[in-house]
Every structure is written in structure tokens, then in C-alpha cells.
Design an enzyme around this catalytic site. Sequence first.
Site: not given
Length: 334
Positions: A39, A42, A75, A152, A158, A165, A198
Amino acid sequence: MGELRKDPVVKRWVIINPQQRLSLEKTVKEETKSHVENCPFCSGNESKTPPEILAFREPGSTSNSTGWSVRVTANMFPALRIEGELERQGIGIYDQMQGIGAHEVIIDSPVHNANIADMDQYHVEKLLHAYRDRIVDLKLDKRFKYVLVFKNYHKEAGASLDHPHSQLIATPIIPKRVKEELKGCLEFYKYKERCLFCDIIREEKRSQLRIVAENDHFLSFTPYASRFPYEICIIPKVHCGDFGNIKDEETYSLARILKETMKRLQVLLDDPPYNYVIHTTPFHFPANIRDYHWHIEIIPRIIRMAGFEWGTGFYLNPVPPEEAAKELREVSIG
């Protein structure tokens, strides 16, 4: 590089980026292995991500190493890329521009199975600070008009990686969904000289029918016309259009109500997949805007949209929001 293409019928921009398929194939294969070893989110695997953009760290720890609590990186397979120019152009009747933007990952925790519902409140507060700080920083890039922060949670919602995350995508256009909100709020303000959100807060507090949780600064409630079962909106009680202007004391209260709301969803619906998004004002809007109010939309993914919904734009919600709010209020969260 990907492209942004505009649908000439409904005026909706679409990101065309074939590289996103590569990221999905890659993550599916990696998730079958040990998460500790493979991962990228991690602790100990910092070299598997792009260099960090922002991190909240223990004193003495160094960048791109262990010792962090919340970490932000680019990303690995971005929907939009930060390098380059927009190069707007027309192709016949169609509008197009280069896929310029920013796509970042906010790693919620170094722990693989962490969950907002179970996190320490102060950790949730750090996560919200990361959202705010990245929005404020990206606002300085004149190419961008909007940034959406979203989460997600679980594959059905997704998420391509199990490790918790959030993400943000900054775009050179204002999304159609946000434009629709802005337009509706402005029309209401022109007619009544009041913020629509409001007024919604006042009505929800008056009726008490759809409130899920409340504290000094924020209200969590199921919207009157909820599109999905157990949909929830979290909104500041004091008028504010820009999430980037949230103060530290407000962040503490937001962390508390977000954690409580997610815990109630977790217990009632057995840890459901969900999405949440932060809707805030576009970058070029005035800081003291009076007709729009930032908010968080939380959408549990427990039903699927089908042909009628896709074909009409209507939503079919089998759970009345008043019933959903009652169930969420009454669930025991310890």
C-alpha cells in the site's frame, strides 16, 4: 495529457483521460497483496508516492519519511496535470482545452484501516486543516477557478485503494453542479435579500425534524429534498461562503460534528460506502459573498441510480429524510 471537453447540449465539461484506466488496473492488482508491503499510503512506504506537498509531522521527522499524521501528495495518476497552459480552442462546434489542473491525494492517516468515525477528534481536525491549507494555496494559481475536496470511501463509492484518503481536484472551469447552486442562491438573494442556506438553517432549527447533530458552530441535517437515503448536509451556522476562511476554533467544532455524523452512519448502516464533497465558492468570488454558504454533502452509497434517474435527472429516495434523521439521532454511538 488529458483533455477537457464541453458538452454543447447541457454545458457540462468532461475530463477525457485514458491514463486513469492504468491507475485502476494497477491498484486492483496491488490490493490483492499484503497492504503493509504494497500500500503506497501506509507508513514506511512514502517512497511509493510522489514527494509530499504538505504533511503534519512529529517534531524531528523529515519529509517523505515516517512520523506523519496527515500527508498530501500529487496523485500518481492525475485526472488533470498542473504543468502546461490551457490552450483553449474550438473544434467545429465543440469547445476543448488542455487537461490542466491539480489532482492531489490527502492521506487521512498512516494507519491502513483508519476511519473518520473512529479517529481521535484532533486527528480529524488536522485533516480539515490540510483541506483548508491546500485550497488556500491553490487559489494563488490564476489558471484555476475551482477546487473540489472529496472522499470516496470503499470500492462501491469509487475508492481504488482501501487505505483511507481524500482527494482534491482544482479545475480551470466552475463545475456545472456548483454553477447550479450558485445560480439558485443568487436568484433567491435577489428576490429576498437573504441567503437561502441561512434560511434553510433557520427552518431546520425551527422544525427539528431533520437534525442529526448540532454544536455551537455547525448543523448536521438530512436535506428536505434528499436525493439519496440518509444523505446528510453539514453547514456552518454563521454565514460564510468560502471554506478556505474557516477559523481554527471552527475547525475544532467541524471535526467534532463530522466525526459524530460519520459514527452515526457507521453504526446505523454497518459502515456503508459513501462519498462526501465540500462545496465552496469559486476562487474569483468575493470573500464577503452574501448569497452563498459553503457546506459538506455526505452521500451513503446504499442504492444504485437506474434508468429513470439517469434519463430524467430525478432521484428516487425510498427513505424520507425525517425518518432517516430520527434513526441517525437515536442510534447509540457510545
